[in-house]
Structures are given as C-alpha cells and as structure tokens.
Design an enzyme around this catalytic site. Sequence first.
Site, mmCIF file in Angstrom:
data_model
loop_
_atom_site.group_PDB
_atom_site.id
_atom_site.type_symbol
_atom_site.label_atom_id
_atom_site.label_comp_id
_atom_site.label_asym_id
_atom_site.label_seq_id
_atom_site.Cartn_x
_atom_site.Cartn_y
_atom_site.Cartn_z
ATOM 1 N N LYS A 103 0.859 -0.741 0.046
ATOM 2 C CA LYS A 103 0.056 0.159 0.305
ATOM 3 C C LYS A 103 1.190 0.883 0.128
ATOM 4 C CE LYS A 103 -4.532 0.567 0.676
ATOM 5 N NZ LYS A 103 -5.370 -0.471 0.091
ATOM 6 N N GLY A 228 -20.218 7.047 3.687
ATOM 7 C CA GLY A 228 -19.032 7.411 2.664
ATOM 8 C C GLY A 228 -19.592 7.212 1.175
ATOM 9 N N GLY A 230 -17.595 7.978 -2.170
ATOM 10 C CA GLY A 230 -16.723 8.021 -3.035
ATOM 11 C C GLY A 230 -17.160 7.178 -4.437
ATOM 12 N N ASN A 231 -16.306 6.278 -4.965
ATOM 13 C CA ASN A 231 -16.132 5.335 -5.524
ATOM 14 C C ASN A 231 -17.539 3.878 -4.969
ATOM 15 O OD1 ASN A 231 -16.257 2.301 -6.966
ATOM 16 N ND2 ASN A 231 -15.085 3.281 -8.568
ATOM 17 N N ALA A 232 -16.885 3.442 -4.456
ATOM 18 C CA ALA A 232 -17.411 2.541 -3.314
ATOM 19 C C ALA A 232 -18.935 2.752 -3.413
ATOM 20 C CB ALA A 232 -16.303 1.894 -2.639
ATOM 21 N N GLY A 233 -19.512 3.427 -2.563
ATOM 22 C CA GLY A 233 -20.256 3.773 -1.556
ATOM 23 C C GLY A 233 -20.847 3.797 -2.840
HETATM 24 N N1 GLU Z 1 -7.001 0.001 -2.810
HETATM 25 C C1 GLU Z 1 -7.685 -1.120 -3.660
HETATM 26 C C2 GLU Z 1 -8.019 -2.064 -1.717
HETATM 27 O O1 GLU Z 1 -8.212 -1.894 -1.204
HETATM 28 C C3 GLU Z 1 -7.646 -2.192 -4.260
HETATM 29 C C4 GLU Z 1 -6.242 -2.447 -3.960
HETATM 30 C C5 GLU Z 1 -6.036 -2.824 -5.602
HETATM 31 O O2 GLU Z 1 -6.644 -3.709 -6.559
HETATM 32 O O3 GLU Z 1 -4.830 -3.562 -5.324
HETATM 33 O O4 GLU Z 1 -8.559 -2.726 -1.866
#
Ligand code: GLU
Length: 424
Positions: A103, A228, A230-233
């Site tokens: 990350k 939330g 954003g994209n996911a919410g």
């Molecule tokens: N940021 C996303 C996560 O937390 C996706 C990570 C990715 O696709 O590598 O799972």
Amino acid sequence: MNNPFKNAIKQLEKAAQVINLDNKVLALLKTPDRILQVKVPVKMDDGSLKIFEGYRVQHNNWAGPYKGGLRYYPTVDLDEVKALAFWMTIKCAVAGIPMGGGKGGVTVNPKELSEGELERLSREFGKVLAPNIGPRVDVPAPDVYTNSKIMNWVKESFIEYRKNIIKESGCDLKEKQEKEFEAVITGKALDQGGSKGRDRATAMGGFYILQKIIENQNLSVPTVAIQGFGNAGMTMAELCSEAGYRVVAVSDSKGGIYNPEGLDIKKVVEQKKSTGGIKGIEGIKEIENAELLELNVDVLVPAALENVITGENAENVKAKYIIELANGPVTPEADDILAKNGVKSVPDVLANGGGVTVSYFEWQQNLSGESWTEEQVLNKLKEIIVPAFETIWQLSIEKQIDLRTAAFAVALERLNKLCYTIDT
Ligand code: GLU
C-alpha cells in the site's frame, strides 16, 4: 486515538491463536518486508516548492507481487499505510489470488490542488516509486481520493524510467516488453490498458456477498444505510437500489441524508455529480454521519475510512449486518461488542476484495494481451468472492468465531503453506 496498525496486529494475533499458527510465520507477518518513505517535491502554481510525504509499504510477497492502492489523503501516515498493506496481504490470500500485500500514499488533500499540481505530484511520486515497483515486483492501484487518471501519470513515470534504463544499456525495447509495462499499475482507464468492470468491482464484490446473505436469511426488502459516497459507496447504493433494496440513508464527508421510505439514488448521484455533495435535495432530511451509523436498518455499509465503528459507538449499532467496503472501519473493541450483540460484520478483507480481484484480472489481461468482456470479468469475480464468503461463513459457525477471525484464519492457513522455509 485508534492506531490502525495496532488494530491490524490484534486481529492477526486473534486469528493466529485460533489456527495455532507457527510462531515464526506470525512474527514474519507482523512486520512489513520493506518501507519506502519518500519526499515528493512539487512545483506549485504560484512558483513555490512544496514537499509532500509519500509512502510505499511492501508487506508480503509470498503469494506474488506486492499489490495494493495508492491513497492521497491529508491524514496518511506510516502506521496507516502499514496497516493497509498488511490487510492487502490478508485480502489477496482470502480471495486466493497470487498477489501479495502493499500500500502507498501521499499526505495531501488532492481537492486543494489544481489539476496541474495534481499531475506534477503524481508524476513525481511515480518517479520516486519507479525503481521499486514493476509488473512482477509491486503493482499499485487506486485507493481513497485517487483514480485512473492519477494511475496513468504514475504509470507513465514508471515506463519512462524503464525505457531510459534499457536505452542506457544499449538494448532495444521490444514491443512486447513495452506492452507488459502497462501491468505495473491496475485500475487504469479502459483506453490505457484498464479492465472492463474494474471501476465497479469493489462494490460489486460486496454486493454479491450481500445478495447471498439476503437470500440465505430470507430478508424480503432489506433496508440499507451507506456511509461514504466515493466510488465504492456510490456504486453500492446504485446496485442496492437497482436490486429493489431500500437505501434509506447515505452520507459523504460533509454529512448525510435520510428518508425512511427509501432515497431516490439516481437523484442523489446526480446531486453528487453536479454539486460535489449529496446534501441540498429538496424535501430530504439531513443527518450527521454519526447518526447514520446508528440507524435501525438491516444492513450498514461503511464505505469511507478506518475507525468509524469503535468501542464508543458499537453498542448503538442496530444493523443486523455490516458490509465493510472501507478498509479497517471496525476496531477490535467494536468487533467484540458487535459479536456480543449478534451483529454480523463481513470484514473488509472479504467484503471489498472485489477491487483487488479485478485488479488481478487486469494484470492478467495486460500480461497475456487478452481483453475480457465485462460479463466475463464479473462472472470470474463472482466465482471467487461467493465461495470465499461461503467458506468463511461456515468456518465462523463451526468454530464459533466472528467473520473477521474466520477470514483471517483462511488467509493465514494459505500464507502458512506459502511461507519460505525459515532456517533460523
Ligand atoms: N485500493 C483497493 C483496496 O484497498 C484496491 C487495491 C488493488 O486493486 O490493488 O483493496
């Protein structure tokens, strides 16, 4: 203040005990393989120089290249990135995909930058990351407040770096090699080597799980609250509403809206796209974020940041099910309280695993030169996420443990098998 890395380690220790994990493997997983802490100098529009803090934590690569997002957020710090990288290792192992955990992030509020500043920051970050990432080494992706455009800038910096190395060595860059470089980043735009279905994948994975729960528990018209947008919410809200569930409340960083009869999600999405927020729709009641978490609903979906359900408010959560689309939204103290109250929380490492799973598909398509249809992608995702959920649900019943501990137990068993021989 809740430290996400300490919380992550508590979760790890709890599950390690359940499966009697080898102490050496446990010790190895407690520490990331490598931490990059970098400065990211950016020329601002007014001509001044600003130096931002950047991170990339490579937690574990027993299963495959480090994999995980890059986050731009004002509160990004090392402990947060370490926790998020660790959760990626577990997440990839839960999904059973051949990727490790990593990350990264920059401590910045991208909303305060101009387009030009954002581009220079991202290209510079890409430049400092370039020697340490690569399609077979470490593969970043979008995360909170980052997107395909930002990924493309990072990717271009990486490709430029690699091309220069090849040029300096006097070799020719083969066309195939250049194509492979695209696999250094996932979550790319479709015309930049991205995969169909990637933009909706995080929510889609969580939604498949929610569908299973609703089917198994015979909930007819479930009520849903989503924290939330954003994209996911936002995508989750759309999927739930299209499926006929009643989305009664949603919120973003500026607060929430609530209608016990169900919100018109199309209208809310329009409002978000046109004004940047969800508030201000005529006749709709506004609520605080904190209130949303405590609403009397069937399903609560935290889809923003860490530490929103804690020892302080977990007792007030009335939802029967939680789908953790965010990473780390529930603390270990909250987990204990929720379990005592019979609230089932589908953990982040399973519930939002759709994102990284489709990132893996994108990486596979880049390396093989294939291009899959959205239907193929989503079917493959479903084939991974639903059985993973079923295994974890069963294990949690058999061993009388919460779903997070069950998910970690499955992941740790897999990681244990992959662990290199330790001679010490
Ligand atoms: N940021 C996303 C996560 O937390 C996706 C990570 C990715 O696709 O590598 O799972």
